[in-house]
Design a protein around this motif. Structure first.
Motif, PDB file in Angstrom:
ATOM      1  N   GLU A  10       0.833  -1.194   0.000  1.00 29.27           N
ATOM      2  CA  GLU A  10       0.000   0.000   0.000  1.00 29.27           C
ATOM      3  C   GLU A  10       0.876   1.256   0.000  1.00 29.27           C
ATOM      4  O   GLU A  10       0.602   2.222  -0.742  1.00 29.27           O
ATOM      5  CB  GLU A  10      -0.900  -0.032   1.235  1.00 29.27           C
ATOM      6  CG  GLU A  10      -2.100   0.878   1.155  1.00 29.27           C
ATOM      7  CD  GLU A  10      -3.073   0.629   2.291  1.00 29.27           C
ATOM      8  OE1 GLU A  10      -4.278   0.839   2.088  1.00 29.27           O
ATOM      9  OE2 GLU A  10      -2.619   0.227   3.383  1.00 29.27           O
ATOM     10  N   GLN A  11       1.941   1.236   0.782  1.00 29.10           N
ATOM     11  CA  GLN A  11       2.850   2.381   0.813  1.00 29.10           C
ATOM     12  C   GLN A  11       3.569   2.546  -0.522  1.00 29.10           C
ATOM     13  O   GLN A  11       3.723   3.667  -1.028  1.00 29.10           O
ATOM     14  CB  GLN A  11       3.862   2.212   1.944  1.00 29.10           C
ATOM     15  CG  GLN A  11       3.236   2.270   3.341  1.00 29.10           C
ATOM     16  CD  GLN A  11       4.243   1.949   4.432  1.00 29.10           C
ATOM     17  OE1 GLN A  11       5.407   1.643   4.157  1.00 29.10           O
ATOM     18  NE2 GLN A  11       3.791   2.032   5.693  1.00 29.10           N
ATOM     19  N   ARG A  12       3.977   1.441  -1.086  1.00 31.87           N
ATOM     20  CA  ARG A  12       4.696   1.491  -2.371  1.00 31.87           C
ATOM     21  C   ARG A  12       3.792   1.994  -3.480  1.00 31.87           C
ATOM     22  O   ARG A  12       4.222   2.718  -4.380  1.00 31.87           O
ATOM     23  CB  ARG A  12       5.239   0.123  -2.711  1.00 31.87           C
ATOM     24  CG  ARG A  12       6.372  -0.332  -1.780  1.00 31.87           C
ATOM     25  CD  ARG A  12       6.691  -1.798  -1.975  1.00 31.87           C
ATOM     26  NE  ARG A  12       7.077  -2.087  -3.348  1.00 31.87           N
ATOM     27  CZ  ARG A  12       7.048  -3.302  -3.888  1.00 31.87           C
ATOM     28  NH1 ARG A  12       6.610  -4.318  -3.175  1.00 31.87           N
ATOM     29  NH2 ARG A  12       7.436  -3.480  -5.135  1.00 31.87           N
ATOM     30  N   LEU A  13       2.473   1.603  -3.416  1.00 32.16           N
ATOM     31  CA  LEU A  13       1.544   2.072  -4.440  1.00 32.16           C
ATOM     32  C   LEU A  13       1.367   3.582  -4.344  1.00 32.16           C
ATOM     33  O   LEU A  13       1.313   4.280  -5.371  1.00 32.16           O
ATOM     34  CB  LEU A  13       0.197   1.362  -4.283  1.00 32.16           C
ATOM     35  CG  LEU A  13      -0.885   1.757  -5.298  1.00 32.16           C
ATOM     36  CD1 LEU A  13      -0.493   1.314  -6.705  1.00 32.16           C
ATOM     37  CD2 LEU A  13      -2.234   1.162  -4.911  1.00 32.16           C
ATOM     38  N   GLN A  14       1.271   4.099  -3.123  1.00 37.79           N
ATOM     39  CA  GLN A  14       1.115   5.541  -2.936  1.00 37.79           C
ATOM     40  C   GLN A  14       2.331   6.310  -3.429  1.00 37.79           C
ATOM     41  O   GLN A  14       2.212   7.443  -3.899  1.00 37.79           O
ATOM     42  CB  GLN A  14       0.863   5.842  -1.463  1.00 37.79           C
ATOM     43  CG  GLN A  14      -0.456   5.301  -0.940  1.00 37.79           C
ATOM     44  CD  GLN A  14      -0.595   5.468   0.560  1.00 37.79           C
ATOM     45  OE1 GLN A  14       0.323   5.963   1.226  1.00 37.79           O
ATOM     46  NE2 GLN A  14      -1.744   5.049   1.092  1.00 37.79           N
ATOM     47  N   GLU A  34       0.174  -5.597  -9.157  1.00 40.28           N
ATOM     48  CA  GLU A  34       0.912  -6.244  -8.066  1.00 40.28           C
ATOM     49  C   GLU A  34       0.243  -5.957  -6.722  1.00 40.28           C
ATOM     50  O   GLU A  34       0.130  -6.839  -5.864  1.00 40.28           O
ATOM     51  CB  GLU A  34       2.355  -5.754  -8.064  1.00 40.28           C
ATOM     52  CG  GLU A  34       3.209  -6.434  -6.999  1.00 40.28           C
ATOM     53  CD  GLU A  34       4.654  -5.929  -7.015  1.00 40.28           C
ATOM     54  OE1 GLU A  34       5.430  -6.374  -6.152  1.00 40.28           O
ATOM     55  OE2 GLU A  34       4.982  -5.097  -7.878  1.00 40.28           O
ATOM     56  N   TYR A  35      -0.183  -4.693  -6.549  1.00 45.00           N
ATOM     57  CA  TYR A  35      -0.861  -4.335  -5.293  1.00 45.00           C
ATOM     58  C   TYR A  35      -2.146  -5.145  -5.107  1.00 45.00           C
ATOM     59  O   TYR A  35      -2.425  -5.647  -4.006  1.00 45.00           O
ATOM     60  CB  TYR A  35      -1.180  -2.844  -5.303  1.00 45.00           C
ATOM     61  CG  TYR A  35      -2.172  -2.440  -4.240  1.00 45.00           C
ATOM     62  CD1 TYR A  35      -1.772  -2.287  -2.913  1.00 45.00           C
ATOM     63  CD2 TYR A  35      -3.522  -2.225  -4.562  1.00 45.00           C
ATOM     64  CE1 TYR A  35      -2.691  -1.933  -1.933  1.00 45.00           C
ATOM     65  CE2 TYR A  35      -4.440  -1.877  -3.586  1.00 45.00           C
ATOM     66  CZ  TYR A  35      -4.021  -1.737  -2.278  1.00 45.00           C
ATOM     67  OH  TYR A  35      -4.927  -1.405  -1.303  1.00 45.00           O
ATOM     68  N   THR A  36      -2.913  -5.274  -6.174  1.00 47.20           N
ATOM     69  CA  THR A  36      -4.179  -6.014  -6.081  1.00 47.20           C
ATOM     70  C   THR A  36      -3.934  -7.468  -5.725  1.00 47.20           C
ATOM     71  O   THR A  36      -4.671  -8.065  -4.925  1.00 47.20           O
ATOM     72  CB  THR A  36      -4.946  -5.907  -7.409  1.00 47.20           C
ATOM     73  OG1 THR A  36      -5.218  -4.541  -7.702  1.00 47.20           O
ATOM     74  CG2 THR A  36      -6.260  -6.673  -7.338  1.00 47.20           C
ATOM     75  N   GLN A  37      -2.892  -8.044  -6.308  1.00 45.45           N
ATOM     76  CA  GLN A  37      -2.590  -9.438  -6.013  1.00 45.45           C
ATOM     77  C   GLN A  37      -2.221  -9.619  -4.534  1.00 45.45           C
ATOM     78  O   GLN A  37      -2.687 -10.553  -3.866  1.00 45.45           O
ATOM     79  CB  GLN A  37      -1.436  -9.913  -6.905  1.00 45.45           C
ATOM     80  CG  GLN A  37      -1.055 -11.375  -6.700  1.00 45.45           C
ATOM     81  CD  GLN A  37      -2.202 -12.309  -7.012  1.00 45.45           C
ATOM     82  OE1 GLN A  37      -2.833 -12.182  -8.056  1.00 45.45           O
ATOM     83  NE2 GLN A  37      -2.477 -13.259  -6.113  1.00 45.45           N
ATOM     84  N   ILE A  38      -1.393  -8.710  -4.028  1.00 46.33           N
ATOM     85  CA  ILE A  38      -0.994  -8.798  -2.617  1.00 46.33           C
ATOM     86  C   ILE A  38      -2.200  -8.569  -1.711  1.00 46.33           C
ATOM     87  O   ILE A  38      -2.374  -9.250  -0.689  1.00 46.33           O
ATOM     88  CB  ILE A  38       0.118  -7.771  -2.322  1.00 46.33           C
ATOM     89  CG1 ILE A  38       1.386  -8.134  -3.102  1.00 46.33           C
ATOM     90  CG2 ILE A  38       0.404  -7.694  -0.829  1.00 46.33           C
ATOM     91  CD1 ILE A  38       2.494  -7.100  -2.988  1.00 46.33           C
ATOM     92  N   LYS A  39      -3.063  -7.603  -2.098  1.00 43.84           N
ATOM     93  CA  LYS A  39      -4.268  -7.328  -1.309  1.00 43.84           C
ATOM     94  C   LYS A  39      -5.200  -8.549  -1.295  1.00 43.84           C
ATOM     95  O   LYS A  39      -5.741  -8.909  -0.242  1.00 43.84           O
ATOM     96  CB  LYS A  39      -5.005  -6.129  -1.884  1.00 43.84           C
ATOM     97  CG  LYS A  39      -6.289  -5.766  -1.129  1.00 43.84           C
ATOM     98  CD  LYS A  39      -6.906  -4.511  -1.736  1.00 43.84           C
ATOM     99  CE  LYS A  39      -8.154  -4.103  -0.960  1.00 43.84           C
ATOM    100  NZ  LYS A  39      -9.241  -5.091  -1.099  1.00 43.84           N
ATOM    101  N   ASN A  40      -5.359  -9.168  -2.458  1.00 44.88           N
ATOM    102  CA  ASN A  40      -6.223 -10.357  -2.524  1.00 44.88           C
ATOM    103  C   ASN A  40      -5.665 -11.502  -1.683  1.00 44.88           C
ATOM    104  O   ASN A  40      -6.419 -12.236  -1.039  1.00 44.88           O
ATOM    105  CB  ASN A  40      -6.401 -10.806  -3.970  1.00 44.88           C
ATOM    106  CG  ASN A  40      -7.300  -9.864  -4.758  1.00 44.88           C
ATOM    107  OD1 ASN A  40      -8.090  -9.123  -4.176  1.00 44.88           O
ATOM    108  ND2 ASN A  40      -7.171  -9.881  -6.075  1.00 44.88           N
ATOM    109  N   ASP A  41      -4.355 -11.635  -1.716  1.00 43.48           N
ATOM    110  CA  ASP A  41      -3.733 -12.670  -0.876  1.00 43.48           C
ATOM    111  C   ASP A  41      -3.990 -12.405   0.599  1.00 43.48           C
ATOM    112  O   ASP A  41      -4.297 -13.318   1.369  1.00 43.48           O
ATOM    113  CB  ASP A  41      -2.231 -12.731  -1.146  1.00 43.48           C
ATOM    114  CG  ASP A  41      -1.908 -13.269  -2.540  1.00 43.48           C
ATOM    115  OD1 ASP A  41      -2.812 -13.897  -3.143  1.00 43.48           O
ATOM    116  OD2 ASP A  41      -0.783 -13.055  -3.018  1.00 43.48           O
ATOM    117  N   PHE A  42      -3.856 -11.140   0.975  1.00 42.22           N
ATOM    118  CA  PHE A  42      -4.087 -10.764   2.368  1.00 42.22           C
ATOM    119  C   PHE A  42      -5.544 -11.016   2.774  1.00 42.22           C
ATOM    120  O   PHE A  42      -5.824 -11.594   3.829  1.00 42.22           O
ATOM    121  CB  PHE A  42      -3.720  -9.285   2.561  1.00 42.22           C
ATOM    122  CG  PHE A  42      -4.105  -8.731   3.901  1.00 42.22           C
ATOM    123  CD1 PHE A  42      -3.650  -9.311   5.075  1.00 42.22           C
ATOM    124  CD2 PHE A  42      -4.952  -7.616   3.985  1.00 42.22           C
ATOM    125  CE1 PHE A  42      -4.018  -8.794   6.318  1.00 42.22           C
ATOM    126  CE2 PHE A  42      -5.317  -7.095   5.221  1.00 42.22           C
ATOM    127  CZ  PHE A  42      -4.850  -7.683   6.384  1.00 42.22           C
TER     128      PHE A  42
END
Length: 443
Positions: free
Chosen positions: A392-396, A404-412
């Motif tokens: 989330e910080q890296r996306l901002q 990549e962010y969506t994939q990590i978020k979905n995993d979480f």
């Protein structure tokens, strides 16, 4: 009019019963105890067993029967009063009472009472077992609702997070800090999260319907359950081993006690069948009298109706002995069938014990496996949360893309859902094990 009053009363009763929209687990259990059809059928089985026992006990009492007859005849016939042949119309009446008192019947009554007493015991335990099954069923559906409610809450929070992320990404795209592809990816994720909320709502509605059906509540009745505060379960909750739990259940589970009572009942049934090998002895007695319309003509007017009834009285008392000699092997066949039933109930008892042991061993293993899965997912959630916060910080900062962010978020989010599922799976399996240990099934 009466029918309308009854329908109005029924409607008022239904409104009163369901006026409380939020039900606790205990309220659901209490309602099921009062309305479940399987429980009512088991109660009828118990009533039937009580009736059979009462009948067996009453067989030791004397019986008393009355008889009466009236005959009108013309032509040549025998006058029942004088036993002479007459050729005229005769009206005659006969009546009496008789009784029989059992003295000895090969202990058949005694064995029948013992047999039926054990049948009553078995029916009582069957009723308890049915109630336990209903309670466990209600707990299953109740837990499933709690699980789906928490999943829905998680899905809604996930949707709120994605909506907030969409707003933030939209502003960054407008400022030129992020490419439009990131916003499109976030919006696609938003649509997926909205779909997950709908699915979670449907699953919650389905689980509520399943509990309503288990309680036999109409589907259109407003209904919800209390959500108790469930602390995170301890993964080291198991104290006893499966053998200790089985030994306790062996002494206390009603299915075992019912099977044992049926075995005892079958033992006495053999005695009932064998009693027919022995002679039976009864005391018999009776009183009878008669009247004939021609008696007054032949013997004088003093032989009126009531005079004849008094004059023709006959009393008797005696012993009736019945000695079985040959009965086409019916007694032998009945004894053999009773012995077969006795063996069958012994096998059923052994099988019931084996099934109970296997069920407890499986339940114990399920709890251990669920505890390990829950503990592993707790650790996995910590790592997934750190990874998500970093993404989330890296996306901002524009250091990663939305894919990549969506994939990590979905995993979480997937780990969070799995942890919720593991939590309730572990809680329910602990409750199953509590059931076999005689502990109350509540939260």
């Amino acid at each position: 009019m009466v029918k309308n009053i009854f329908l109005m009363a029924l409607c008022l009763w239904s409104a009163q019963v369901f006026s409380q929209d939020t039900w606790s687990l205990q309220q659901c259990i209490d309602y099921a105890m009062d309305n479940n059809i399987q429980i009512k059928q088991s109660e009828l089985d118990l009533e039937s067993a009580d009736v059979d026992l009462f009948g067996s006990k009453m067989r030791s009492l004397p019986d008393l029967n009355a008889n009466a007859s009236y005959t009108a005849s013309k032509g040549r016939s025998v006058d029942p009063f004088t036993n002479t042949i007459v050729d005229q119309e005769i009206q005659s009446q006969n009546g009496g009472v008789n009784t029989s008192i059992p003295v000895f019947n090969g202990f058949q009554i005694r064995y029948s009472i013992k047999r039926d007493e054990q049948s009553v015991v078995a029916s009582n335990y069957d009723l308890q077992a049915t109630k336990n099954d209903v309670i466990l069923n209600v707990v299953t559906f109740y837990t499933n609702i709690l699980f789906n409610k928490e999943l829905l809450e998680t899905a809604r929070l996930r949707l709120e997070t994605t909506q907030s992320q969409e707003n933030q990404t939209d502003r960054q795209v407008e400022l030129g800090a992020l490419p439009i592809a990131n916003l499109l990816q976030i919006r696609q994720q938003l649509a997926n999260d909205e779909l997950e909320v709908i699915r979670a709502e449907n699953n919650l509605e389905l689980s509520l319907l399943q509990l309503k059906q288990a309680l036999q509540i109409p589907a259109d009745v407003k209904f919800s359950i209390e959500t108790p505060e469930l602390p995170d379960p301890e993964t080291n909750a198991l104290v006893e081993n499966s053998t200790q739990i089985y030994m306790y259940a062996l002494q206390n589970q009603p299915v075992i006690k019912a099977a044992m009572a049926r075995t005892e009942s079958a033992n006495y049934a053999v005695g009932v069948a064998k009693s027919n090998y022995y002679p039976s002895l009864n005391i018999v007695g009776g009183l009878s009298t008669s009247y004939s319309s021609v008696a007054a003509e032949q013997l004088g007017p003093e032989f009126s109706y009531f005079d004849q009834l008094d004059f023709n009285q006959r009393q008797y008392i005696g012993l009736q002995l019945n000695i079985p000699i040959f009965n086409r092997f019916q007694v032998r066949n009945n004894v053999q069938q009773a012995i077969i039933l006795k063996k069958r109930t012994n096998y059923q008892l052994t099988d019931t014990k084996n099934q109970l042991q296997q069920t407890i061993e499986q339940a114990y293993l399920d709890v251990k496996s669920a505890a390990k899965a829950y503990s592993a997912l707790e650790n996995s959630l910590e790592a997934a949360q750190l990874s998500f916060e970093n993404a989330e910080q890296r996306l901002q900062l524009g250091a990663t893309n939305a894919v990549e962010y969506t994939q990590i978020k979905n995993d979480f989010e997937g780990v969070k859902s799995d942890l919720i599922r593991a939590k309730y799976d572990y809680i329910f399996k602990l409750k199953v094990l509590d059931f076999y240990q005689g502990k109350p099934l509540n939260f």
